[in-house]
Design a protein around this motif. Structure first.
Motif, PDB file in Angstrom:
ATOM      1  N   LEU A 515      -1.148  -3.656   7.329  1.00 58.24           N
ATOM      2  CA  LEU A 515      -1.113  -3.305   5.919  1.00 58.24           C
ATOM      3  C   LEU A 515      -1.389  -1.807   5.748  1.00 58.24           C
ATOM      4  CD1 LEU A 515      -0.889  -4.746   3.087  1.00 58.24           C
ATOM      5  CD2 LEU A 515      -3.394  -4.629   3.030  1.00 58.24           C
ATOM      6  N   ALA A 516      -0.662  -1.191   4.821  1.00 57.85           N
ATOM      7  CA  ALA A 516      -0.909   0.207   4.435  1.00 57.85           C
ATOM      8  C   ALA A 516      -1.279   0.219   2.961  1.00 57.85           C
ATOM      9  CB  ALA A 516       0.326   1.065   4.678  1.00 57.85           C
ATOM     10  N   THR A 517      -2.424   0.836   2.649  1.00 60.35           N
ATOM     11  CA  THR A 517      -2.927   0.886   1.280  1.00 60.35           C
ATOM     12  C   THR A 517      -3.009   2.330   0.826  1.00 60.35           C
ATOM     13  OG1 THR A 517      -4.260  -1.094   1.702  1.00 60.35           O
ATOM     14  CG2 THR A 517      -4.812   0.210  -0.251  1.00 60.35           C
ATOM     15  N   GLN A 518      -2.576   2.589  -0.391  1.00 63.18           N
ATOM     16  CA  GLN A 518      -2.656   3.921  -0.984  1.00 63.18           C
ATOM     17  C   GLN A 518      -3.392   3.803  -2.322  1.00 63.18           C
ATOM     18  OE1 GLN A 518       1.074   5.586  -2.276  1.00 63.18           O
ATOM     19  NE2 GLN A 518       0.299   7.685  -2.342  1.00 63.18           N
ATOM     20  N   CYS A 519      -4.480   4.532  -2.463  1.00 67.87           N
ATOM     21  CA  CYS A 519      -5.273   4.532  -3.694  1.00 67.87           C
ATOM     22  C   CYS A 519      -5.200   5.916  -4.311  1.00 67.87           C
ATOM     23  CB  CYS A 519      -6.725   4.157  -3.370  1.00 67.87           C
ATOM     24  SG  CYS A 519      -7.869   4.345  -4.757  1.00 67.87           S
ATOM     25  N   PHE A 520      -4.856   5.992  -5.607  1.00 66.05           N
ATOM     26  CA  PHE A 520      -4.720   7.287  -6.288  1.00 66.05           C
ATOM     27  C   PHE A 520      -5.102   7.107  -7.747  1.00 66.05           C
ATOM     28  CE2 PHE A 520      -0.817   5.007  -5.779  1.00 66.05           C
ATOM     29  CZ  PHE A 520      -0.181   5.036  -7.015  1.00 66.05           C
ATOM     30  N   GLY A 521      -4.987   8.184  -8.519  1.00 66.84           N
ATOM     31  CA  GLY A 521      -5.471   8.163  -9.888  1.00 66.84           C
ATOM     32  C   GLY A 521      -4.818   7.122 -10.764  1.00 66.84           C
ATOM     33  N   GLN A 522      -3.565   6.753 -10.473  1.00 68.63           N
ATOM     34  CA  GLN A 522      -2.848   5.814 -11.326  1.00 68.63           C
ATOM     35  C   GLN A 522      -2.928   4.372 -10.848  1.00 68.63           C
ATOM     36  OE1 GLN A 522      -1.406   8.913 -10.336  1.00 68.63           O
ATOM     37  NE2 GLN A 522      -2.291   9.619 -12.271  1.00 68.63           N
ATOM     38  N   GLY A 523      -3.556   4.130  -9.699  1.00 77.84           N
ATOM     39  CA  GLY A 523      -3.662   2.764  -9.229  1.00 77.84           C
ATOM     40  C   GLY A 523      -3.696   2.660  -7.724  1.00 77.84           C
ATOM     41  N   VAL A 524      -3.289   1.510  -7.211  1.00 80.13           N
ATOM     42  CA  VAL A 524      -3.319   1.230  -5.778  1.00 80.13           C
ATOM     43  C   VAL A 524      -2.009   0.570  -5.377  1.00 80.13           C
ATOM     44  CG1 VAL A 524      -4.428  -0.130  -3.957  1.00 80.13           C
ATOM     45  CG2 VAL A 524      -5.828   1.051  -5.635  1.00 80.13           C
ATOM     46  N   SER A 525      -1.487   1.004  -4.250  1.00 78.79           N
ATOM     47  CA  SER A 525      -0.274   0.412  -3.697  1.00 78.79           C
ATOM     48  C   SER A 525      -0.612  -0.224  -2.351  1.00 78.79           C
ATOM     49  CB  SER A 525       0.800   1.493  -3.519  1.00 78.79           C
ATOM     50  OG  SER A 525       1.862   1.024  -2.713  1.00 78.79           O
ATOM     51  N   GLU A 526      -0.241  -1.492  -2.169  1.00 77.27           N
ATOM     52  CA  GLU A 526      -0.484  -2.202  -0.911  1.00 77.27           C
ATOM     53  C   GLU A 526       0.865  -2.608  -0.324  1.00 77.27           C
ATOM     54  OE1 GLU A 526      -4.584  -4.583  -1.491  1.00 77.27           O
ATOM     55  OE2 GLU A 526      -3.062  -5.036  -3.004  1.00 77.27           O
ATOM     56  N   THR A 527       1.112  -2.196   0.906  1.00 78.37           N
ATOM     57  CA  THR A 527       2.421  -2.422   1.517  1.00 78.37           C
ATOM     58  C   THR A 527       2.254  -3.106   2.866  1.00 78.37           C
ATOM     59  OG1 THR A 527       3.256  -0.405   0.469  1.00 78.37           O
ATOM     60  CG2 THR A 527       4.564  -1.347   2.276  1.00 78.37           C
ATOM     61  N   HIS A 528       2.842  -4.287   2.995  1.00 77.14           N
ATOM     62  CA  HIS A 528       2.833  -4.962   4.294  1.00 77.14           C
ATOM     63  C   HIS A 528       3.787  -4.244   5.239  1.00 77.14           C
ATOM     64  CE1 HIS A 528       2.875  -7.910   7.433  1.00 77.14           C
ATOM     65  NE2 HIS A 528       4.156  -8.216   7.214  1.00 77.14           N
ATOM     66  N   ILE A 529       3.339  -4.028   6.478  1.00 75.89           N
ATOM     67  CA  ILE A 529       4.128  -3.297   7.472  1.00 75.89           C
ATOM     68  C   ILE A 529       4.418  -4.220   8.652  1.00 75.89           C
ATOM     69  CG2 ILE A 529       4.193  -1.271   8.990  1.00 75.89           C
ATOM     70  CD1 ILE A 529       4.030  -0.469   6.107  1.00 75.89           C
ATOM     71  N   GLU A 530       5.651  -4.229   9.091  1.00 74.98           N
ATOM     72  CA  GLU A 530       5.974  -4.925  10.343  1.00 74.98           C
ATOM     73  C   GLU A 530       5.448  -4.095  11.505  1.00 74.98           C
ATOM     74  OE1 GLU A 530       7.222  -7.842  10.917  1.00 74.98           O
ATOM     75  OE2 GLU A 530       7.492  -8.292   8.777  1.00 74.98           O
ATOM     76  N   THR A 531       4.895  -4.719  12.495  1.00 70.64           N
ATOM     77  CA  THR A 531       4.352  -3.965  13.610  1.00 70.64           C
ATOM     78  C   THR A 531       5.401  -3.754  14.689  1.00 70.64           C
ATOM     79  OG1 THR A 531       2.402  -3.734  15.022  1.00 70.64           O
ATOM     80  CG2 THR A 531       3.531  -5.852  15.074  1.00 70.64           C
ATOM     81  N   LYS A 532       5.126  -2.840  15.573  1.00 75.19           N
ATOM     82  CA  LYS A 532       6.025  -2.511  16.681  1.00 75.19           C
ATOM     83  C   LYS A 532       6.150  -3.722  17.616  1.00 75.19           C
ATOM     84  CE  LYS A 532       6.340   0.982  20.361  1.00 75.19           C
ATOM     85  NZ  LYS A 532       5.601   2.127  20.959  1.00 75.19           N
ATOM     86  N   LYS A 533       7.374  -4.099  17.968  1.00 75.37           N
ATOM     87  CA  LYS A 533       7.598  -5.312  18.748  1.00 75.37           C
ATOM     88  C   LYS A 533       6.876  -5.291  20.079  1.00 75.37           C
ATOM     89  CE  LYS A 533      12.065  -6.634  16.765  1.00 75.37           C
ATOM     90  NZ  LYS A 533      13.495  -6.921  17.044  1.00 75.37           N
ATOM     91  N   SER A 534       6.838  -4.115  20.725  1.00 70.79           N
ATOM     92  CA  SER A 534       6.262  -4.052  22.071  1.00 70.79           C
ATOM     93  C   SER A 534       4.750  -4.242  22.091  1.00 70.79           C
ATOM     94  CB  SER A 534       6.605  -2.710  22.725  1.00 70.79           C
ATOM     95  OG  SER A 534       6.051  -1.639  21.971  1.00 70.79           O
ATOM     96  N   VAL A 535       4.117  -4.110  20.922  1.00 72.98           N
ATOM     97  CA  VAL A 535       2.663  -4.273  20.894  1.00 72.98           C
ATOM     98  C   VAL A 535       2.251  -5.542  20.152  1.00 72.98           C
ATOM     99  CG1 VAL A 535       2.181  -1.803  21.085  1.00 72.98           C
ATOM    100  CG2 VAL A 535       2.434  -2.823  18.820  1.00 72.98           C
ATOM    101  N   LYS A 536       3.223  -6.330  19.743  1.00 72.63           N
ATOM    102  CA  LYS A 536       2.899  -7.607  19.104  1.00 72.63           C
ATOM    103  C   LYS A 536       2.249  -8.531  20.114  1.00 72.63           C
ATOM    104  CE  LYS A 536       6.192  -8.172  15.298  1.00 72.63           C
ATOM    105  NZ  LYS A 536       7.306  -8.992  14.791  1.00 72.63           N
ATOM    106  N   ARG A 537       1.246  -9.261  19.670  1.00 72.68           N
ATOM    107  CA  ARG A 537       0.602 -10.205  20.570  1.00 72.68           C
ATOM    108  C   ARG A 537      -0.008 -11.340  19.754  1.00 72.68           C
ATOM    109  NH1 ARG A 537      -2.856  -5.492  20.559  1.00 72.68           N
ATOM    110  NH2 ARG A 537      -1.350  -4.663  22.017  1.00 72.68           N
ATOM    111  N   ARG A 538      -0.152 -12.464  20.393  1.00 78.69           N
ATOM    112  CA  ARG A 538      -0.788 -13.604  19.741  1.00 78.69           C
ATOM    113  C   ARG A 538      -1.930 -14.081  20.640  1.00 78.69           C
ATOM    114  NH1 ARG A 538       0.341 -17.090  15.753  1.00 78.69           N
ATOM    115  NH2 ARG A 538       2.327 -16.050  15.396  1.00 78.69           N
ATOM    116  N   VAL A 539      -3.100 -14.185  20.074  1.00 79.14           N
ATOM    117  CA  VAL A 539      -4.280 -14.607  20.822  1.00 79.14           C
ATOM    118  C   VAL A 539      -4.697 -15.979  20.337  1.00 79.14           C
ATOM    119  CG1 VAL A 539      -6.682 -14.089  21.377  1.00 79.14           C
ATOM    120  CG2 VAL A 539      -5.027 -12.227  21.125  1.00 79.14           C
TER     121      VAL A 539
END
Length: 580
Positions: A515-539
C-alpha cells in the motif's frame, strides 16, 4: 565622521571600553562583534534567499522588514558582556578597557544579557521604543539572548544582573542600544499584526539562525579582531557587512538548485521505466500535491522502496517543496548501507553546476568534507574560552561540527540514525539548530516498524512539528502495523492544522498490502500496489500452544535433516531452549 582614531580615549563613548572576544594578547571590541553577528544574520535572511521570504510569509510580514528587525535584535545578542562580571574573565586587558575585578559571582553572559535588558534597559528605553513595543519585542530578544542553544529562565536572569554589573556597565549598554536604535531599528508597527501562533512556529528557525550567525560572526578567518578605529556605522559598512557577504559565498550557504525530474533512470541508470517495480512506477506517476505532504510506502523487501522514496524526494524538490533531505535509519549499520547507495546517486538531485554536500551521521572514510571545509570552522583559530559554564561561540561550533551525527542535519543530504532527527523535538542544547536543519528538507525514515512505543511517540511529534514547519516526510516499511500508519497520519495532519491548513485526521480504511499512502492538506490518498513478481512470497503459519509442541516439531525437522530457527523472547528461555 567615520574614523574615530583621532578622538582621545577619554572622549570615546563608554561602549568602546568593553571587549567581546579575546586571544592571548589581543581583543575584539564587543560593539564590533555585535555588528559582525548581526551582519551574518542580515545576509542569512536576505530576501533573495529561500529562508527569509519563507519565514516572512509565515509571519505575514515583508521579508526585508523581517531581515532588518532580526539583524537589529542580533546586535543586542551579547548585551550580557556589558558587565564587570564578564569583563573580569580576561585579566590581561588593554589599558583603554574597563578594569577587571574578582569580586563578582559570574553567571553565563547570555543569562546576563536578558537580565540587563529586563531589569535595567527596557525601562530606560521606553522613550525610544514605547512600552507596548518593548513588550512585543521581548520574545524576539529572548531568541537572540539564547544564542548558545539553551533557553533562559527570566527570573534567574533578573537575579543574576545584580551581582555582576555596575552603574558604569548600565550606562555603556544604554549608550550602545540608543546608538543601535538610532541607526538600525526598523518601524516596529508590524509587530502588532504578527499572529502569536505563527511566531511560535517561526521562532524555532529564528533561534537556529541566531546560533549560526553567532558561530559565523565569530569566525576569525573572516572577522579579524579590531580594538578601535571605526564608528559603528562605518564598521558596519566597511567591515561587518562585506565580511558577512564573503562568509556566505561558501558552498555550504549557496542556494542549490534541484534538477528537473524526468524519470527514475536519471538517478538510477540500472532502472528503466520498463523494469521499474510497481511501487517505483507509483512514485513516478502519483500527483504531487501543493504544500507539505506525507508518503507512507509499504511493500515487501526487495520491492525498491528506497529508490521509490528517492524518486518522490526528487519530485518534491523539483516542485520547490524542499531543498534537501535527512534520511533516518534505526541503526548505524543500516545508515552505512544507505549512505553507500546514495553516494552514487544524490548528485542527480541537483543541477550539474551545484556542489551539494552528503554527510553520514557517523565516521566513514568516504564521507564528503565539503560542508565543514566550506565554512572553515573546524580549524579556525580558537578564541579564549570564558569559563567552564560559558564557552565561546567558536567552542560550541567546533564541538557541533566535529560531531558528524549533528553535522548531518546541516548538510544538503544527511544520512544517519533517526535519533538525531528526534532530538529536534526534545529539550536538548541546540535543538533549534536541528529544527533549522530539517525545516527545508524532506524527512525520510526507513524501517519505521522497528520503533518501540517510546520512539514511535517521538516520531509522531517530529512529524507533527515538521509538517507545521512546512516540511514533507516519507516513511518506509515492509511490515507496518495498521495502527502505526493511522497514528503517523494523524500526527502529520495535526501539524498541517497548526500551519493554518484545513487538514483533519483521516481514518485509514484501506488495509490492502502492499500500500502507498499520501497525506496532504486536502486529504489522504490510499493506493494498493502490486508487488514485484520476483519478490512475491507466501508464508504458511500454524499456531501451536505449548513449548512441548514446539520441541516435538523441532525434533521431527532435525530427524529429516532440516535446519530450525527457534526464536525466544528472553535470555533465560533461550538458554533453556538451547539446553533442551
Amino acid at each position: 565622521m567615520d574614523n574615530i582614531e583621532t578622538i582621545l580615549p577619554t572622549q570615546l563613548p563608554l561602549y568602546y571600553r568593553y571587549w567581546g572576544k579575546s586571544g592571548q594578547d589581543k581583543h575584539h571590541l564587543l560593539v564590533y562583534h555585535s555588528l559582525d553577528v548581526a551582519a551574518v544574520g542580515y545576509c542569512l535572511l536576505d530576501p533573495n534567499r529561500q529562508r527569509g521570504p519563507s519565514l516572512a510569509a509565515r509571519l505575514g510580514v515583508c521579508s526585508s522588514w523581517l531581515r532588518d528587525l532580526f539583524s537589529f535584535c542580533l546586535m543586542l545578542h551579547d548585551l550580557g558582556k556589558f558587565t564587570h562580571g564578564f569583563q573580569s574573565l580576561w585579566p590581561n586587558q588593554a589599558e583603554n578597557l574597563i578594569k577587571p575585578s574578582a569580586n563578582y559571582d559570574y553567571v553565563r553572559h547570555d543569562v546576563l544579557g536578558m537580565g540587563l535588558w529586563t531589569k535595567v534597559l527596557k525601562a530606560k528605553l521606553t522613550d525610544l521604543i514605547g512600552t507596548e513595543h518593548c513588550t512585543l519585542l521581548m520574545p524576539w530578544l529572548s531568541i537572540v539572548f539564547a544564542h548558545h542553544g539553551q533557553p533562559i529562565e527570566p527570573s534567574k536572569a533578573r537575579q543574576s544582573i545584580r551581582k555582576n554589573s555596575e552603574e558604569l556597565d548600565e550606562q555603556a549598554a544604554e549608550q550602545f542600544v540608543r546608538e543601535i536604535i538610532k541607526h538600525w531599528m526598523p518601524n516596529l508597527e508590524p509587530l502588532n499584526n504578527i499572529d502569536a501562533k505563527a511566531f511560535k512556529l517561526a521562532s524555532w528557525q529564528l533561534a537556529g539562525i541566531a546560533v549560526i550567525a553567532d558561530w559565523l560572526g565569530s569566525n576569525q578567518e573572516y572577522f579579524n579582531y579590531h580594538s578601535c578605529g571605526y564608528t559603528l556605522m562605518d564598521y558596519w559598512r566597511r567591515i561587518a557587512l562585506p565580511n558577512a557577504i564573503s562568509t556566505l559565498k561558501n558552498d555550504a550557504f549557496v542556494t542549490k538548485h534541484p534538477s528537473v525530474f524526468n524519470s527514475i533512470n536519471d538517478q538510477f541508470p540500472f532502472i528503466t521505466d520498463a523494469t521499474a517495480t510497481p511501487l517505483q512506477q507509483y512514485a513516478q506517476q502519483q500527483e504531487i500535491a501543493t504544500g507539505p505532504q506525507l508518503f507512507i510506502l509499504e511493500d515487501v523487501t526487495g520491492a525498491g522502496k528506497t529508490e521509490a522514496a528517492m524518486v518522490l524526494l526528487h519530485r518534491l524538490m523539483a516542485q520547490g517543496l524542499a531543498q534537501g533531505a535527512y534520511i533516518g535509519l534505526p541503526t548505524m549499520a543500516t545508515a552505512n548501507s544507505m549512505y553507500q547507495r546514495l553516494s552514487r546517486s544524490y548528485r542527480k538531485l541537483y543541477s550539474d553546476s551545484d556542489t551539494p554536500s552528503l554527510v553520514l551521521a557517523h565516521g566513514a572514510s568516504q564521507q564528503t568534507k565539503a560542508f565543514t571545509d566550506s565554512i572553515a570552522l573546524q580549524e579556525q583559530v580558537a578564541d579564549r574560552n570564558y569559563n567552564q559554564q560559558d564557552n565561546t561561540a567558536t567552542a560550541y561550533c567546533n564541538a557541533w561540527l566535529t560531531d558528524n551525527r549533528k553535522k548531518a542535519l546541516l548538510a544538503d543530504i544527511g544520512v544517519g540514525t533517526i535519533d538525531q532527527a528526534l532530538l529536534s523535538i526534545l529539550p536538548a542544547r541546540h535543538q533549534s539548530l536541528r529544527l533549522l536543519g530539517l525545516a527545508n528538507k524532506v524527512l525520510v525514515v526507513d524501517e519505521v516498524h522497528a520503533f518501540d512505543d517510546y520512539m514511535k511517540t517521538l516520531l509522531e511529534q517530529a512529524l507533527k512539528f515538521h509538517s507545521a514547519q512546512g516540511g514533507s516526510a516519507i516513511l518506509l516499511s515492509a511490515t507496518l502495523p495498521r495502527h502505526y500508519r493511522q497514528d503517523f497520519i494523524t500526527a502529520f495532519s495535526k501539524g498541517l492544522a497548526d500551519d493554518n491548513h484545513s487538514a483533519t485526521p483521516h481514518i485509514c480504511k484501506n488495509f490492502e498490502y502492499p500500500l502507498a499512502t499520501q497525506c496532504f492538506g486536502q486529504g489522504v490518498s490510499e493506493t494498493h500496489i502490486e508487488t514485484k513478481k520476483s519478490v512475491k512470497r507466501r508464508v504458511i503459519t500454524k499456531r501451536i500452544d505449548s513449548e512441548a509442541a514446539a520441541i516435538k516439531i523441532i525434533k521431527s525437522a532435525v530427524a529429516d535433516g532440516k535446519c530450525v530457527c527457534w526464536i525466544r523472547n528472553t535470555v533465560d528461555s533461550a538458554y533453556a531452549a538451547y539446553s533442551q
